[in-house]
Design an enzyme around this catalytic site. Sequence first.
Site, PDB file in Angstrom:
ATOM      1  N   GLU A  90      56.044 109.367  -2.433  1.00 35.83           N
ATOM      2  CA  GLU A  90      55.770 107.929  -2.298  1.00 35.83           C
ATOM      3  C   GLU A  90      55.840 107.165  -3.620  1.00 35.83           C
ATOM      4  O   GLU A  90      54.933 106.405  -3.962  1.00 35.83           O
ATOM      5  CB  GLU A  90      54.409 107.726  -1.624  1.00 35.83           C
TER       6      GLU A  90
ATOM      7  N   GLU B 244      56.371 114.350   8.435  1.00 41.20           N
ATOM      8  CA  GLU B 244      54.966 114.036   8.797  1.00 41.20           C
ATOM      9  C   GLU B 244      54.897 113.189  10.060  1.00 41.20           C
ATOM     10  O   GLU B 244      54.132 112.229  10.134  1.00 41.20           O
ATOM     11  CB  GLU B 244      54.273 113.274   7.655  1.00 41.20           C
TER      12      GLU B 244
ATOM     13  N   ASN C 181      59.672 112.758  -1.126  1.00 38.38           N
ATOM     14  CA  ASN C 181      59.123 112.487   0.204  1.00 38.38           C
ATOM     15  C   ASN C 181      58.527 111.075   0.252  1.00 38.38           C
ATOM     16  O   ASN C 181      57.831 110.660  -0.670  1.00 38.38           O
ATOM     17  CB  ASN C 181      58.019 113.538   0.474  1.00 38.38           C
TER      18      ASN C 181
HETATM   19  C1  XIL Z   1      46.937 112.347   4.265  1.00 39.23           C
HETATM   20  C2  XIL Z   1      46.087 113.336   5.019  1.00 39.23           C
HETATM   21  O1  XIL Z   1      46.562 113.398   6.345  1.00 39.23           O
HETATM   22  C3  XIL Z   1      44.660 112.890   4.982  1.00 39.23           C
HETATM   23  O2  XIL Z   1      43.833 113.840   5.634  1.00 39.23           O
HETATM   24  C4  XIL Z   1      44.209 112.682   3.544  1.00 39.23           C
HETATM   25  O3  XIL Z   1      42.912 112.126   3.532  1.00 39.23           O
HETATM   26  C5  XIL Z   1      45.147 111.758   2.831  1.00 39.23           C
HETATM   27  O4  XIL Z   1      46.459 112.236   2.939  1.00 39.23           O
HETATM   28  N1  XIL Z   1      51.564 110.462   3.369  1.00 39.23           N
HETATM   29  C6  XIL Z   1      51.513 111.744   2.913  1.00 39.23           C
HETATM   30  C7  XIL Z   1      50.430 112.648   3.319  1.00 39.23           C
HETATM   31  O5  XIL Z   1      52.442 112.199   2.228  1.00 39.23           O
HETATM   32  O6  XIL Z   1      50.096 113.579   2.335  1.00 39.23           O
HETATM   33  C8  XIL Z   1      49.192 111.865   3.719  1.00 39.23           C
HETATM   34  O7  XIL Z   1      48.267 112.785   4.257  1.00 39.23           O
HETATM   35  C9  XIL Z   1      49.545 110.793   4.714  1.00 39.23           C
HETATM   36  C10 XIL Z   1      50.535 109.827   4.128  1.00 39.23           C
END
Ligand code: XIL
Length: 290
Positions: free
Chosen positions: A98, A205, A139
Site C-alpha cells: 500500500e 485479500e 501489494n
Molecule cells: C488487516 C487485518 O485483517 C486486521 O486484522 C489488522 O488489524 C489490520 O490489518 N490490507 C492489508 C492487510 O494488506 O494486511 C490488512 O489486514 C487489510 C488491508
Amino acid sequence: MLAREFDVLTPERSMKFERVQPLRGDFTFAEADTVVNFAEAHDQRVRGHALLWHQMIPDWIRDARFSRDEWKSVFRDHIHTVVGQYRGRVICWDVVNEAVSDDAGMRGTLWHTAMGEEYIDWAFHCAHEADPGVPLFYNDFGTDDLGPKSNAVYALLKRLLERGVPIHGVGLQMHLTQQWFPPVHEIAENIRRLADLGLRVHITEMDVRFRRPMTPGKLARQATAYRMALQVSLEAAACDVFTVWGYTDRYSWVPSHFRGWGAALICDQKLRPKPAYRALAAELQDGPER
Ligand code: XIL
C-alpha cells in the site's frame, strides 16, 4: 475447515512489523511460526505478508525521526531477519504494501518523507539479498480495475522494473464493497497489462463487505462478485493464487474497521457456507456460468 478447503495461507497479522519486531532488535516469530507450521502440517503453501506497511508498526518506528541512512539500516535488518527466517518456507513475499495513496500519489509515510520512492527499491533489494529464490510482490487495494490509482501502481511497477529492482509480482487485494464492484473486463485488462510487464499476479485479500443487515439480494450480489473475481483469475495465465481474507464472518477485519459493515466472507458466523461459498465451488467445478 482451514486445513480441508485451502491450499495457500496468508498470515493476517503475525508477520507484520509490530508482531515480529515489537522492540528494536527484539525479533519474535512464535505467532508466525504457528501459521507456517500449521500450513506445513497440512501440505499447504504460505504467502509471506507484509514486510513494509504503514500500519501495524511498533512505537519505536512510529515515533522515529530517522535519517535516510538510519531508515535504510532499520529496513535492512528487519527484512534480512524476517525473510531469512522463512527462507524456503514461503512461496512469495509482499515486500511493500500500500505505498500508493487513494489520490494516486505516493503515500506520505515517514519513510517516504525521508527517502522518497527509493525506499521501495531498497526494500526489494534487501529481500532479494536475503532469499534470492523467493518471488517478491508489491501489494495494494483499490487497484484491481482500471483507474487513477491502479494506473499509478502500474506506472510505479514499470519504473521499478526499469531501474532493475528485483520484483516479480503484484497483489491485487480485491477488498470489494457493495458500492465498489469493478467491471470484470477492467480487472482482466489490468491483469493483462501487469502480466505484459512480466509480473505474476495474485488476488491476495478478497472480501466483499456490505452494510448490515444482509438480505438475500445482498448475498446474491456478493456471490456474483466472488465468482466474477475467481473466474477472471482462473482465466488469466499470469494469475495462480486466489486468496480470501478470512473464510468466516466470525473472524473478519471488516466490522472493527468499517462501522456498520460486515458479512464480507464466504461462510457465516457459524461457519455455514453462504451463497458466495457455493458460487466459488461451482466456478471451481464447472468453470464459467453459461
Ligand atoms: C488487516 C487485518 O485483517 C486486521 O486484522 C489488522 O488489524 C489490520 O490489518 N490490507 C492489508 C492487510 O494488506 O494486511 C490488512 O489486514 C487489510 C488491508
